[in-house]
Design a protein around this motif. Structure first.
Motif, short mmCIF file in Angstrom:
data_model
loop_
_atom_site.label_atom_id
_atom_site.label_comp_id
_atom_site.label_asym_id
_atom_site.label_seq_id
_atom_site.Cartn_x
_atom_site.Cartn_y
_atom_site.Cartn_z
N GLY A 98 0.83 -1.21 0.00
CA GLY A 98 0.00 0.00 0.00
C GLY A 98 0.85 1.24 0.00
O GLY A 98 2.08 1.17 -0.13
N ARG A 99 0.17 2.36 0.11
CA ARG A 99 0.84 3.66 0.10
C ARG A 99 1.89 3.72 1.20
O ARG A 99 1.69 3.19 2.29
CB ARG A 99 -0.26 4.73 0.35
CG ARG A 99 0.06 6.08 -0.15
CD ARG A 99 -1.09 7.03 0.14
NE ARG A 99 -0.64 8.38 -0.09
CZ ARG A 99 -0.73 9.00 -1.27
NH1 ARG A 99 -1.34 8.43 -2.27
NH2 ARG A 99 -0.23 10.21 -1.41
N TRP A 100 3.03 4.35 0.90
CA TRP A 100 4.10 4.43 1.89
C TRP A 100 3.83 5.60 2.85
O TRP A 100 4.29 6.72 2.62
CB TRP A 100 5.45 4.65 1.22
CG TRP A 100 5.96 3.45 0.47
CD1 TRP A 100 5.48 2.17 0.52
CD2 TRP A 100 7.08 3.42 -0.42
NE1 TRP A 100 6.22 1.36 -0.29
CE2 TRP A 100 7.20 2.10 -0.88
CE3 TRP A 100 7.97 4.38 -0.88
CZ2 TRP A 100 8.19 1.71 -1.77
CZ3 TRP A 100 8.96 4.00 -1.77
CH2 TRP A 100 9.07 2.68 -2.20
N THR A 101 3.11 5.30 3.91
CA THR A 101 2.96 6.30 4.96
C THR A 101 4.29 6.37 5.71
O THR A 101 5.15 5.49 5.55
CB THR A 101 1.87 5.86 5.95
OG1 THR A 101 2.27 4.57 6.47
CG2 THR A 101 0.52 5.71 5.28
N ALA A 158 -2.76 7.95 -6.39
CA ALA A 158 -3.25 6.85 -5.57
C ALA A 158 -2.17 6.31 -4.63
O ALA A 158 -2.43 5.98 -3.48
CB ALA A 158 -3.76 5.72 -6.47
N PHE A 159 -0.93 6.18 -5.14
CA PHE A 159 0.10 5.47 -4.36
C PHE A 159 1.30 6.32 -3.97
O PHE A 159 2.21 5.84 -3.30
CB PHE A 159 0.60 4.24 -5.13
CG PHE A 159 -0.48 3.24 -5.42
CD1 PHE A 159 -1.05 2.51 -4.39
CD2 PHE A 159 -0.95 3.05 -6.71
CE1 PHE A 159 -2.06 1.58 -4.64
CE2 PHE A 159 -1.95 2.13 -6.97
CZ PHE A 159 -2.52 1.39 -5.93
N GLY A 160 1.33 7.58 -4.40
CA GLY A 160 2.40 8.49 -4.00
C GLY A 160 3.77 7.97 -4.41
O GLY A 160 3.97 7.44 -5.50
N GLU A 161 4.72 8.09 -3.46
CA GLU A 161 6.12 7.73 -3.70
C GLU A 161 6.27 6.26 -4.12
O GLU A 161 7.15 5.90 -4.91
CB GLU A 161 6.86 7.99 -2.38
CG GLU A 161 8.35 7.87 -2.43
CD GLU A 161 8.94 8.09 -1.02
OE1 GLU A 161 8.18 8.24 -0.02
OE2 GLU A 161 10.18 8.11 -0.92
N MET A 162 5.40 5.41 -3.59
CA MET A 162 5.49 3.98 -3.92
C MET A 162 5.32 3.77 -5.42
O MET A 162 5.99 2.93 -6.02
CB MET A 162 4.42 3.22 -3.13
CG MET A 162 4.62 1.73 -3.10
SD MET A 162 3.75 0.91 -4.41
CE MET A 162 2.33 0.32 -3.57
N ALA A 163 4.43 4.55 -6.05
CA ALA A 163 4.20 4.42 -7.49
C ALA A 163 5.49 4.75 -8.25
O ALA A 163 5.91 4.03 -9.15
CB ALA A 163 3.07 5.34 -7.93
N LYS A 208 6.99 3.29 5.98
CA LYS A 208 8.40 3.44 5.57
C LYS A 208 9.33 3.07 6.73
O LYS A 208 10.35 2.42 6.51
CB LYS A 208 8.67 4.88 5.11
CG LYS A 208 8.18 5.13 3.69
CD LYS A 208 8.32 6.57 3.28
CE LYS A 208 9.70 6.91 2.83
NZ LYS A 208 9.74 8.26 2.21
N ARG A 240 0.37 8.15 -9.23
CA ARG A 240 1.03 8.96 -8.19
C ARG A 240 -0.01 9.46 -7.18
O ARG A 240 0.25 9.50 -5.98
CB ARG A 240 1.77 10.14 -8.81
CG ARG A 240 3.00 9.69 -9.56
CD ARG A 240 3.93 10.83 -9.92
NE ARG A 240 4.99 10.31 -10.76
CZ ARG A 240 5.10 10.51 -12.07
NH1 ARG A 240 4.24 11.29 -12.71
NH2 ARG A 240 6.09 9.96 -12.74
#
Ligand code: NAP
Length: 303
Positions: free
Chosen positions: A72-75, A255-260, A79, A253
């Protein structure tokens, strides 16, 4: 062989443990709780190995554990867990090996092609310098921690995994539902290289490297280099579906921010030089055969 495995409940660890046991090797599982069987060895990522006679005299310790990177998204909290469960946890595990009377002969530690960062079309082998970004920094720290085991083990091997393809988990299993509905599509431009390896080859390669006199970093990727567009096309073709819905980078980007940026859209054209030099023979060197195997109704269920 007498082997111990961390992350044995995971996608790769589960398949590796089954493969070793099927061939009659003794496989002990490192567990992050009080052991419930004599074949289990307690370890705590924040402490290392908890004293256990079962950890003495191992031929190999294969360390695969780590917080899932793609869940999932890197909160900020995720991280922290991703980072802490790799370099620092490996450092403590390795430190605790020094207190064993008979430390393992070989320490095999997971890493990832994330080590190389986002590198466009540059051909990347094990001698290529590391890239930039969060995952590259995590992998550098992880490998540095693993290398410290050379003080007590005869060999250290770092497995720079590409995306491990299995219908039972990981990236492919997440892609299948939309693709089965005919709603798949390339990610972003689709031009980013997608290093991949079939799960059976990943398991066979780990066993090959554990057995042979190999040391250092090894790319675990298939020899066929494909882009995300190539993967999209092959997957749609194997499923006999269309894949008409490209997903724009902006949407990924959002939806997933940095992870994307660091996983879905990053490009790593990885070649498996060390694995091929070590004489490894792939069962699935080509993507379409690997996908056909995973999506075949005849493929036996893995435990
Ligand atoms: N699969 C891939 O495509 C891929 C690609 C590149 C790199 N890798 C790396 O290869 C390793 C194995 O991959 P995998 O796909 O088998 O992973 P996975 O299915 O996510 O399993 C990892 C295992 O690590 C343990 N774990 C989970 N969270 C943890 C935490 N916070 N601290 C310590 N241990 C934790 C768990 O095992 P227990 O509960 O049994 O301890 C879990 O089953 C991972 O380190 C992964 O980053 C995998």
């Amino acid at each position: 062989m007498n082997v111990a495995l961390s992350g044995a409940s995971g996608l790769i660890g589960g398949a590796l443990a089954s493969s070793l046991e099927a061939d009659g090797h003794r496989c002990r599982r490192l567990v992050r709780r009080t052991p419930s069987e004599p074949t289990e060895v307690e370890w705590r990522p924040e402490r290392g190995l908890v004293e256990s006679p079962a950890a003495e005299g191992l031929d190999a310790l294969i360390h695969l554990a780590g917080e899932n990177v793609a869940a999932g998204r890197w909160t900020a909290a995720r991280k922290r867990r991703i980072r802490a469960s790799r370099g620092p946890a490996t450092r403590r595990l390795v430190e605790s090996l020094a207190s064993l009377e008979r430390p393992p002969g070989v320490f095999v530690c997971a890493s990832a092609v994330g080590y190389y960062g986002d590198r466009g079309g540059e051909v990347l082998d094990e001698d290529s310098p590391p890239g930039e970004g969060f995952l590259a920094a995590v992998c550098r720290d992880w490998e540095a921690a693993a290398l410290r085991a050379s003080a007590v083990c005869e060999r250290v091997v770092m497995l720079r995994f590409g995306v491990v393809l299995s219908a039972r988990g990981g990236a492919l299993a997440r892609m299948l539902p939309p693709f089965r509905l005919g709603l798949g599509g390339r990610l972003g431009s689709g031009r980013q290289y997608f290093p991949w390896i079939h799960i059976d080859d990943a398991v066979a390669a780990i066993r090959h490297l554990t057995d042979r006199d190999v040391r250092g970093a090894v790319n675990l990727a298939a020899p066929e280099q494909v882009t995300n567009a190539g993967l999209t096309w092959s997957l749609a073709r194997t499923l006999r579906r269309r894949a008409p819905l490209p997903v724009p980078s902006l949407a990924l980007r959002a939806a997933f921010g940095e992870m994307a940026n660091e996983t879905l859209l990053a490009s790593a054209r990885v070649v498996p030089r060390a694995l091929q030099e070590a004489g490894f023979e792939y069962r699935f060197p080509k993507l379409e055969a690997a996908l056909a195997r995973e999506l075949s109704p005849d493929t036996p269920a893995r435990t």
